[in-house]
Design a protein around this motif. Sequence first.
Motif, mmCIF file in Angstrom:
data_model
loop_
_atom_site.group_PDB
_atom_site.id
_atom_site.type_symbol
_atom_site.label_atom_id
_atom_site.label_comp_id
_atom_site.label_asym_id
_atom_site.label_seq_id
_atom_site.Cartn_x
_atom_site.Cartn_y
_atom_site.Cartn_z
ATOM 1 N N ASP A 2 54.153 68.016 69.141
ATOM 2 C CA ASP A 2 55.518 67.511 69.009
ATOM 3 C C ASP A 2 56.449 67.973 70.121
ATOM 4 N N ASP A 3 56.101 69.035 70.845
ATOM 5 C CA ASP A 3 57.009 69.586 71.842
ATOM 6 C C ASP A 3 56.884 68.928 73.222
ATOM 7 N N MET A 4 56.050 67.901 73.365
ATOM 8 C CA MET A 4 55.893 67.225 74.662
ATOM 9 C C MET A 4 56.993 66.182 74.844
ATOM 10 N N PRO A 5 57.452 66.002 76.090
ATOM 11 C CA PRO A 5 58.441 64.956 76.332
ATOM 12 C C PRO A 5 57.842 63.573 76.044
ATOM 13 N N GLY A 6 58.694 62.610 75.697
ATOM 14 C CA GLY A 6 58.223 61.294 75.321
ATOM 15 C C GLY A 6 57.825 60.407 76.478
ATOM 16 N N THR A 7 58.371 60.635 77.649
ATOM 17 C CA THR A 7 58.091 59.774 78.792
ATOM 18 C C THR A 7 56.907 60.321 79.585
ATOM 19 N N PRO A 8 55.868 59.508 79.785
ATOM 20 C CA PRO A 8 54.725 59.987 80.579
ATOM 21 C C PRO A 8 55.098 60.087 82.056
ATOM 22 N N PRO A 9 54.452 60.982 82.795
ATOM 23 C CA PRO A 9 54.778 61.149 84.213
ATOM 24 C C PRO A 9 54.362 59.945 85.061
ATOM 25 N N THR A 10 53.615 59.019 84.485
ATOM 26 C CA THR A 10 53.161 57.853 85.237
ATOM 27 C C THR A 10 54.091 56.656 85.090
ATOM 28 N N MET A 38 46.666 54.273 84.133
ATOM 29 C CA MET A 38 46.435 53.799 82.801
ATOM 30 C C MET A 38 45.749 54.876 81.958
ATOM 31 N N HIS A 39 44.749 55.529 82.525
ATOM 32 C CA HIS A 39 44.037 56.560 81.763
ATOM 33 C C HIS A 39 44.938 57.759 81.498
ATOM 34 N N LEU A 40 45.724 58.145 82.500
ATOM 35 C CA LEU A 40 46.617 59.290 82.307
ATOM 36 C C LEU A 40 47.671 58.987 81.255
ATOM 37 N N THR A 41 48.191 57.769 81.252
ATOM 38 C CA THR A 41 49.172 57.387 80.238
ATOM 39 C C THR A 41 48.556 57.438 78.846
ATOM 40 N N THR A 42 47.325 56.980 78.719
ATOM 41 C CA THR A 42 46.634 57.016 77.432
ATOM 42 C C THR A 42 46.434 58.452 76.971
ATOM 43 N N LEU A 43 46.005 59.321 77.888
ATOM 44 C CA LEU A 43 45.835 60.738 77.542
ATOM 45 C C LEU A 43 47.161 61.379 77.153
ATOM 46 N N TRP A 44 48.202 61.045 77.897
ATOM 47 C CA TRP A 44 49.536 61.594 77.623
ATOM 48 C C TRP A 44 49.983 61.201 76.218
ATOM 49 N N ASN A 45 49.813 59.926 75.881
ATOM 50 C CA ASN A 45 50.242 59.460 74.558
ATOM 51 C C ASN A 45 49.423 60.100 73.443
ATOM 52 N N ALA A 46 48.130 60.305 73.668
ATOM 53 C CA ALA A 46 47.296 60.967 72.662
ATOM 54 C C ALA A 46 47.720 62.422 72.482
ATOM 55 N N ALA A 47 48.004 63.107 73.575
ATOM 56 C CA ALA A 47 48.460 64.504 73.492
ATOM 57 C C ALA A 47 49.819 64.588 72.823
ATOM 58 N N ARG A 48 50.676 63.605 73.074
ATOM 59 C CA ARG A 48 52.013 63.610 72.476
ATOM 60 C C ARG A 48 51.928 63.441 70.959
ATOM 61 N N ARG A 49 50.934 62.678 70.480
ATOM 62 C CA ARG A 49 50.761 62.530 69.035
ATOM 63 C C ARG A 49 50.324 63.843 68.381
#
Length: 65
Positions: free
Chosen positions: A15-23, A1-12
Amino acid sequence: MHLTTLWNAARRLHDDMPGTPPTIAVTKNKQHRRREPISWDDLPGWWAKVESMDTVRRDLQLFIL
């Protein structure tokens, strides 16, 4: 859950990050909060279990208490 939250914050921010989190394939365990306190009769047994834990887990239990 925390990694997904961090991933989504970094993605915002980037712009060059993939949309699907690794979790995406991780199944999360649902935790239920205990609604009643440990009874006075059960405290000595709880204390014995806490004393037998390694220092990190023991300190966490005592901090939560």
